[in-house]
Design a protein around this motif. Structure first.
Motif, short mmCIF file in Angstrom:
data_model
loop_
_atom_site.label_atom_id
_atom_site.label_comp_id
_atom_site.label_asym_id
_atom_site.label_seq_id
_atom_site.Cartn_x
_atom_site.Cartn_y
_atom_site.Cartn_z
N GLU A 180 -0.03 -22.79 38.25
CA GLU A 180 0.43 -24.01 37.40
C GLU A 180 1.71 -23.05 36.12
O GLU A 180 2.86 -24.20 35.34
N GLU A 181 1.33 -21.91 35.69
CA GLU A 181 1.67 -22.07 34.53
C GLU A 181 3.36 -21.43 34.83
O GLU A 181 4.34 -21.33 34.56
N ILE A 182 3.56 -20.76 36.48
CA ILE A 182 4.35 -20.34 36.31
C ILE A 182 5.26 -21.83 37.09
O ILE A 182 6.45 -21.80 36.87
N GLU A 183 5.29 -22.73 37.52
CA GLU A 183 5.58 -24.51 37.87
C GLU A 183 5.87 -24.37 36.78
O GLU A 183 7.12 -25.17 36.30
N TYR A 209 -3.59 -17.52 25.98
CA TYR A 209 -2.65 -18.98 26.63
C TYR A 209 -1.10 -17.84 26.96
O TYR A 209 -1.30 -16.37 27.23
N CYS A 210 -0.11 -18.65 27.70
CA CYS A 210 1.21 -18.37 28.38
C CYS A 210 2.33 -18.51 27.50
O CYS A 210 2.73 -19.83 27.22
N GLY A 211 2.88 -17.76 26.85
CA GLY A 211 3.92 -17.79 26.24
C GLY A 211 5.60 -17.91 26.60
O GLY A 211 5.30 -16.45 27.71
N ILE A 212 6.08 -18.72 26.14
CA ILE A 212 7.42 -18.50 26.63
C ILE A 212 9.09 -18.52 25.57
O ILE A 212 8.76 -19.28 24.68
N ARG A 224 4.57 -22.29 24.02
CA ARG A 224 2.53 -22.09 24.50
C ARG A 224 2.11 -22.87 25.25
O ARG A 224 1.93 -23.81 25.30
N LEU A 225 1.89 -22.34 26.51
CA LEU A 225 1.23 -22.64 27.49
C LEU A 225 -0.25 -22.66 27.56
O LEU A 225 -0.96 -21.56 27.62
N LEU A 234 0.39 -28.28 25.84
CA LEU A 234 1.86 -28.13 25.44
C LEU A 234 1.62 -27.79 24.16
O LEU A 234 1.54 -28.57 23.37
N GLY A 235 1.82 -26.03 23.42
CA GLY A 235 2.41 -26.12 21.97
C GLY A 235 3.55 -25.86 22.22
O GLY A 235 4.75 -24.81 22.41
N LEU A 236 3.99 -26.30 21.03
CA LEU A 236 5.51 -26.68 20.70
C LEU A 236 5.61 -26.16 19.16
O LEU A 236 4.93 -26.10 18.64
N ILE A 237 7.25 -25.90 18.97
CA ILE A 237 7.23 -24.79 17.87
C ILE A 237 7.98 -25.33 17.70
O ILE A 237 8.80 -25.70 18.08
N ALA A 238 8.34 -25.49 16.22
CA ALA A 238 9.34 -26.17 15.21
C ALA A 238 8.83 -25.37 13.71
O ALA A 238 8.11 -25.47 13.32
#
Length: 269
Positions: A180-183, A209-212, A224-225, A234-238
């Motif tokens: 799911e993280e890969i997808e 977690y999984c960081g993009i 971040r996932l 879903l971790g949104l960055i702002a």
């Protein structure tokens, strides 16, 4: 039963049309094919299989991509290759873990045994591999249960400076990159494709977690996932801070297209 000879007619249809996907089914099992290996030539093996009597939750998310309202040729093709090879590897692993082949046993034995690998030694290691498999699976199940019980604690965590926490981490046995993280990573790349070269978008998995990241640096987190719990976030960055939003399926990531593209704009300023 679906066999290769049943796909021969479908193979001919595929080569004479402009279709990118085709399905072989007996009404219960649905095999999805494309031309991943060679353009305009139907692959010999499906990239996705769905059994209406036996399926996993993540397969439902893949099936949703073929609905009329969500259909996107580019998005499906982006994940089709990963799905195909991931599925093939999982089948090999299932077979090897159930009945280890000599090559599989020899692989482990050669790394931890310094003596000569005779047939009797290999047979001994075959039993050791089976036992190690059982213990490994049980430990993973227990870890998942403990993780589910601690979900509420993770919700309370507030992150004030994401730049310091997102990014690379030392490799350890607790890290497991899921399908799911890969997808989700591929979906995010598809979203950002119009605003940036997706080769700059990198996935860094950590234990919790999984960081993009952008440009493979922890100074430029994209999102971040948080998929290691019973609920997905879903971790949104702002402005270098994170806001967690709950998602029911991976398709919900598309709802935050503007947020994901906006953070790329922050790093361009």
């Amino acid at each position: 039963d679906l066999h290769q000879n049943h796909a021969s007619q479908l193979y001919r249809y595929f080569s004479t049309t402009s279709a990118r996907f085709c399905i072989l089914t007996n009404g219960i099992v649905y095999e999805f094919y494309s031309d991943i290996d060679s353009p305009n030539k139907m692959d010999s093996k499906p990239f996705f299989e769905f059994n209406i009597l036996d399926f996993e939750d993540h397969q439902i998310n893949e099936l949703k991509k073929f609905t009329k309202s969500a259909f996107s040729l580019e998005d499906i093709l982006t994940t089709a290759s990963t799905l195909k090879y991931t599925g093939a590897i999982k089948k090999i692993l299932e077979q090897e873990l159930e009945k280890p082949s000599e090559e599989f046993v020899r692989f482990f034995a050669s790394r931890i045994y310094g003596g000569r690998l005779t047939q009797s030694v290999l047979e001994q290691f075959r039993q050791i591999v089976k036992k190690a498999r059982e213990q490994f699976i049980n430990e993973k199940i227990n870890d998942r249960l403990k993780s589910a019980l601690s979900t509420n604690e993770d919700k309370k965590e507030e992150i004030s400076e994401v730049v310091e926490t997102i990014g690379s981490s030392p490799k350890n046995d607790g890290i497991e990159t899921t399908e799911e993280e890969i997808e989700a990573y591929n979906i995010i790349k598809a979203i950002l494709r119009n605003v940036i070269d997706v080769k700059r978008v990198v996935m860094r998995d950590k234990k919790s977690y999984c960081g993009i990241l952008l440009d493979d640096t922890n100074r430029k987190p994209i999102c971040r996932l948080h998929f290691n719990r019973s609920r997905k976030y879903l971790g949104l960055i702002a402005n270098k801070q994170e806001e967690r939003v709950e998602i029911e399926s991976l398709d919900d990531i598309f709802k935050y297209t503007d947020n994901l593209r906006a953070v790329i704009g922050e790093y361009s300023e």
